[in-house]
Structure formats: C-alpha cells, structure tokens
Scaffold this motif. Structure first.
Motif, mmCIF file in Angstrom:
data_model
loop_
_atom_site.group_PDB
_atom_site.id
_atom_site.type_symbol
_atom_site.label_atom_id
_atom_site.label_comp_id
_atom_site.label_asym_id
_atom_site.label_seq_id
_atom_site.Cartn_x
_atom_site.Cartn_y
_atom_site.Cartn_z
ATOM 1 N N HIS A 151 -10.363 -13.880 -2.132
ATOM 2 C CA HIS A 151 -10.814 -13.961 -0.754
ATOM 3 C C HIS A 151 -10.005 -15.033 -0.027
ATOM 4 O O HIS A 151 -9.078 -15.605 -0.591
ATOM 5 C CB HIS A 151 -12.312 -14.260 -0.707
ATOM 6 C CG HIS A 151 -13.142 -13.267 -1.467
ATOM 7 N ND1 HIS A 151 -13.023 -11.910 -1.294
ATOM 8 C CD2 HIS A 151 -14.103 -13.435 -2.414
ATOM 9 C CE1 HIS A 151 -13.874 -11.279 -2.087
ATOM 10 N NE2 HIS A 151 -14.535 -12.178 -2.786
ATOM 11 N N TRP B 250 -2.951 -14.130 1.281
ATOM 12 C CA TRP B 250 -4.076 -13.254 1.594
ATOM 13 C C TRP B 250 -4.043 -12.060 0.642
ATOM 14 O O TRP B 250 -2.993 -11.448 0.447
ATOM 15 C CB TRP B 250 -3.994 -12.789 3.044
ATOM 16 C CG TRP B 250 -5.108 -11.879 3.421
ATOM 17 C CD1 TRP B 250 -5.063 -10.519 3.579
ATOM 18 C CD2 TRP B 250 -6.476 -12.259 3.658
ATOM 19 N NE1 TRP B 250 -6.306 -10.040 3.906
ATOM 20 C CE2 TRP B 250 -7.195 -11.079 3.953
ATOM 21 C CE3 TRP B 250 -7.151 -13.478 3.650
ATOM 22 C CZ2 TRP B 250 -8.559 -11.086 4.245
ATOM 23 C CZ3 TRP B 250 -8.507 -13.488 3.940
ATOM 24 C CH2 TRP B 250 -9.190 -12.312 4.231
ATOM 25 N N HIS C 210 -5.890 -8.958 0.522
ATOM 26 C CA HIS C 210 -6.305 -7.594 0.852
ATOM 27 C C HIS C 210 -5.299 -6.914 1.779
ATOM 28 O O HIS C 210 -4.538 -7.580 2.485
ATOM 29 C CB HIS C 210 -7.684 -7.604 1.515
ATOM 30 C CG HIS C 210 -8.743 -8.257 0.678
ATOM 31 N ND1 HIS C 210 -9.028 -7.862 -0.602
ATOM 32 C CD2 HIS C 210 -9.589 -9.291 0.953
ATOM 33 C CE1 HIS C 210 -10.007 -8.601 -1.090
ATOM 34 N NE2 HIS C 210 -10.357 -9.489 -0.170
ATOM 35 N N ASN C 211 -5.334 -5.579 1.810
ATOM 36 C CA ASN C 211 -4.349 -4.871 2.627
ATOM 37 C C ASN C 211 -4.904 -3.657 3.362
ATOM 38 O O ASN C 211 -4.146 -2.881 3.929
ATOM 39 C CB ASN C 211 -3.156 -4.441 1.762
ATOM 40 C CG ASN C 211 -3.525 -3.393 0.712
ATOM 41 O OD1 ASN C 211 -4.664 -2.937 0.639
ATOM 42 N ND2 ASN C 211 -2.561 -3.009 -0.115
ATOM 43 N N THR C 212 -6.216 -3.484 3.378
ATOM 44 C CA THR C 212 -6.808 -2.292 3.961
ATOM 45 C C THR C 212 -7.893 -2.671 4.956
ATOM 46 O O THR C 212 -8.917 -3.257 4.558
ATOM 47 C CB THR C 212 -7.405 -1.384 2.865
ATOM 48 O OG1 THR C 212 -6.380 -1.048 1.925
ATOM 49 C CG2 THR C 212 -7.982 -0.115 3.467
ATOM 50 N N GLY C 213 -7.697 -2.337 6.220
ATOM 51 C CA GLY C 213 -8.699 -2.624 7.237
ATOM 52 C C GLY C 213 -8.089 -3.272 8.464
ATOM 53 O O GLY C 213 -6.953 -3.754 8.445
ATOM 54 N N GLN D 277 -2.784 -5.346 8.229
ATOM 55 C CA GLN D 277 -3.320 -6.369 7.335
ATOM 56 C C GLN D 277 -2.423 -6.592 6.118
ATOM 57 O O GLN D 277 -2.370 -7.693 5.570
ATOM 58 C CB GLN D 277 -4.741 -5.990 6.877
ATOM 59 C CG GLN D 277 -5.418 -7.072 6.076
ATOM 60 C CD GLN D 277 -6.782 -6.688 5.531
ATOM 61 O OE1 GLN D 277 -7.244 -7.271 4.552
ATOM 62 N NE2 GLN D 277 -7.451 -5.716 6.142
ATOM 63 N N THR E 176 -0.342 -10.248 3.211
ATOM 64 C CA THR E 176 -0.210 -10.521 1.785
ATOM 65 C C THR E 176 1.115 -11.189 1.443
ATOM 66 O O THR E 176 1.284 -11.697 0.338
ATOM 67 C CB THR E 176 -0.361 -9.222 0.965
ATOM 68 O OG1 THR E 176 0.714 -8.324 1.271
ATOM 69 C CG2 THR E 176 -1.688 -8.545 1.259
ATOM 70 N N SER F 231 -12.135 -6.069 5.671
ATOM 71 C CA SER F 231 -11.538 -5.430 4.496
ATOM 72 C C SER F 231 -12.411 -4.255 4.090
ATOM 73 O O SER F 231 -13.630 -4.396 3.941
ATOM 74 C CB SER F 231 -11.415 -6.436 3.349
ATOM 75 O OG SER F 231 -10.405 -7.380 3.635
ATOM 76 N N GLN G 259 -11.912 -2.038 1.361
ATOM 77 C CA GLN G 259 -11.727 -1.461 0.032
ATOM 78 C C GLN G 259 -13.047 -1.104 -0.657
ATOM 79 O O GLN G 259 -13.064 -0.291 -1.579
ATOM 80 C CB GLN G 259 -10.897 -2.398 -0.849
ATOM 81 C CG GLN G 259 -11.567 -3.703 -1.232
ATOM 82 C CD GLN G 259 -11.366 -4.771 -0.185
ATOM 83 O OE1 GLN G 259 -10.775 -4.525 0.865
ATOM 84 N NE2 GLN G 259 -11.833 -5.979 -0.468
ATOM 85 N N TRP H 108 -4.653 -5.128 -3.523
ATOM 86 C CA TRP H 108 -6.055 -4.718 -3.460
ATOM 87 C C TRP H 108 -6.878 -5.521 -4.438
ATOM 88 O O TRP H 108 -6.458 -5.787 -5.566
ATOM 89 C CB TRP H 108 -6.150 -3.247 -3.778
ATOM 90 C CG TRP H 108 -7.520 -2.696 -3.685
ATOM 91 C CD1 TRP H 108 -8.163 -2.292 -2.570
ATOM 92 C CD2 TRP H 108 -8.423 -2.470 -4.762
ATOM 93 N NE1 TRP H 108 -9.404 -1.840 -2.877
ATOM 94 C CE2 TRP H 108 -9.597 -1.927 -4.204
ATOM 95 C CE3 TRP H 108 -8.363 -2.664 -6.123
ATOM 96 C CZ2 TRP H 108 -10.691 -1.600 -4.965
ATOM 97 C CZ3 TRP H 108 -9.455 -2.331 -6.892
ATOM 98 C CH2 TRP H 108 -10.597 -1.797 -6.327
#
Length: 298
Positions: free
Chosen positions: A22, A102, A104-107, A147, A151, A177, A179, A297
């Motif tokens: 996170h 960071w 996460h990559n979805t949202g 997003q 990363t 996010s 996922q 992810w």
C-alpha cells in the motif's frame, strides 16, 4: 519446532507483504517548488502542506469517514502557494517510509478541491463541499491505466483550474485501486489532502450541483467502484462521483483518461484542463480493448 518457526516466518512475511503493498503521498511540487511530506513511521512530523495519515492501508467502504482525507488525517501546519493554472506534481509511494514504489496499476486517479473556511491549516474538512477538477482512467492505447505509471515512481500531474477564484483550498488527490473490486466493498480508496492558498483574480467556481461530501460522493455499488468485469475486456469504465466541474474545462462536463495525451518521457500522468476540454462523452467511459498489464498487482 521447525514447522512452527516456518509458520511464524510465513505469517510475518505475509504481514510484511500486505503492509508494503500500500502507500501514501510523500511529496508535492507546485510550479517547481517542492513541498515534502512525512513518512508514516516518524515520531514528530515535520511541517508540511500534506495532511499526514496514520496508515498506508486503503480506506474501505464508501461510507467510511476516513474517505474524506484519509485515515486519522492530521491538520498540516503549512499551506502551499498556488495560482490559477499552477502545475502540481503529486508523488505517491509505497510502504511506510517511502522507499518503495507505488504497488498498484488498476483504477482511476481523481482530484477534487474544496474551499476552506479560513486557513486550510485549521480547517475541519468533515463538511467540506468537494468539486472534481480532473479524472484519469486509461491511457490512449486503451490497455494501460494511468495509475500504472506510478509504479515507476512517476508523479501525477494536475493543473489548478485557470479560472478558479482565489482563496484557501484543499486539494484532495485520490487513487481507487480496483484489483479487488469485483465484489461490493472490495475497492481500495487512497485519499490524500493538500493545503493550498490560491492567488490570482479569477472569479469562477463550481455550481452547487457539482459539489458533494466525503463520505457521500460514492456508493459501494456505483459503476467504477463495483467492477465485476474489470479484467474481462473490452469494457466501459465509468468514473464515480460528480463530473468534472463545468468551469474547469470551459463548458465540458466530463473528462476521460483515455482522451488525455500519453504521459511524458518521465511517465507522469496528466490532468490538465485542456485534456478535460477534449472529452465530450456523457458517461465518461474508458474503453478497454486489450488485457490490462498485471505489473505491480497486489
């Protein structure tokens, strides 16, 4: 004994992985001026314009009071100087000390503003009336979320509306996010509030119908928050919350991440008013035509 120690090790590893997966806002740059934030493991926070939260974990649930500015968000002692048209770079990092990227990559990435009653350094944002100034979903290729650029430690770029009336404002940066958003309550919200004083002599602002409260702006079953088909392309993504305020883009009531130009060579995402002016769709969809990368992810 060996199995017991192995179980303890695996439990500790799982906990570390969960915590490190996170993040939070560590730094904000306004027109080239850098404003540092605080890491989450400091005893005495240094002066900052970023309201410090107590955890890097996401806010869960659309009715959670922490959806406003983050979990246990503290008033910050400083206020950043900005003007209509100012360019902000917001750096999101992973972990608790900012040493990780960071994850996460979805949202979507979205930004709201709310006017403070007096200085934002003393303003209780519980009943703040927020209006949206930018939203970014998918890049122009239709397969990569903006997003994802975070990363690689790229900042998110956002522009203060060029016609915004002067005053004291909170800027609310948000990552959602998705996922785990295939079921209600699974979406992970990461809000962060930045204290600003906006100069200039412009006169515009949102209408009351373009404002909302946090919590209150979202429902757990809103399209864009409950996303059962997020990994089953092609899909249409609908941004949650109100549309981008009409004064931001000179009359356009919406903005799409897929309508925005690709990030610069540094990989930073952009939220300029010109991008918002380019969007013309009513539902603000982002068409996804290829499999989303699973890079980062967690």
């Amino acid at each position: 004994m060996m199995l017991r120690r192995l179980a303890q090790f695996l439990l500790a590893l799982a906990f570390f992985t969960l915590v490190s997966a996170h993040g939070f806002v560590q730094q904000v740059t306004i027109d080239g001026t850098v404003y540092k934030g605080n890491n989450l493991n400091v005893g005495t926070p240094a002066p900052s314009i970023i309201r410090l939260v107590s955890t890097n974990s996401p806010v869960k649930g659309s009715t959670n009071s922490a959806l406003n500015c983050g979990q246990d968000a503290q008033l910050a002692s400083l206020v950043g100087n900005a003007n209509p048209g100012s360019q902000l770079e917001i750096l999101w990092v992973g972990g608790t000390d900012g040493s990780s990227n960071w994850p996460h990559n979805t949202g979507p990435l979205m930004h709201y503003m709310a006017k403070c009653d007096g200085s934002c350094s003393t303003y209780d944002s519980t009943n703040a009336e927020w209006f949206k100034i930018s939203e970014l979903g998918l890049e122009a290729d239709g397969s990569t979320w903006y997003q994802a650029s975070l990363t690689s430690r790229a900042p998110v770029n956002v522009t203060i509306p060029s016609t915004l009336a002067p005053g004291n404002y909170l800027l609310r940066a948000e990552i959602i996010s998705l996922q785990l958003a295939m079921s209600a309550g699974g979406a992970e919200f990461y809000p962060a509030c930045i204290q600003l004083q906006v100069g200039g002599s412009q006169t515009q602002g949102p209408t009351s119908s373009e404002e909302c409260l946090f919590p209150g702006c979202y429902s757990d079953t809103d399209p864009g928050i409950l996303t059962p088909n997020i990994y089953n392309p092609p899909i249409q993504y609908t941004f949650p919350g109100p549309p981008v305020a009409s004064f931001v883009s000179g009359g356009s009531s919406s903005a799409t991440g897929s309508a925005a130009p690709s990030p610069t060579s540094t990989g930073s995402a952009s939220g300029s008013s010109q991008e918002q002016a380019d969007a013309q769709t009513e539902t603000r969809p982002c068409a996804l035509n290829a499999t989303i990368s699973w890079r980062g992810w967690a």
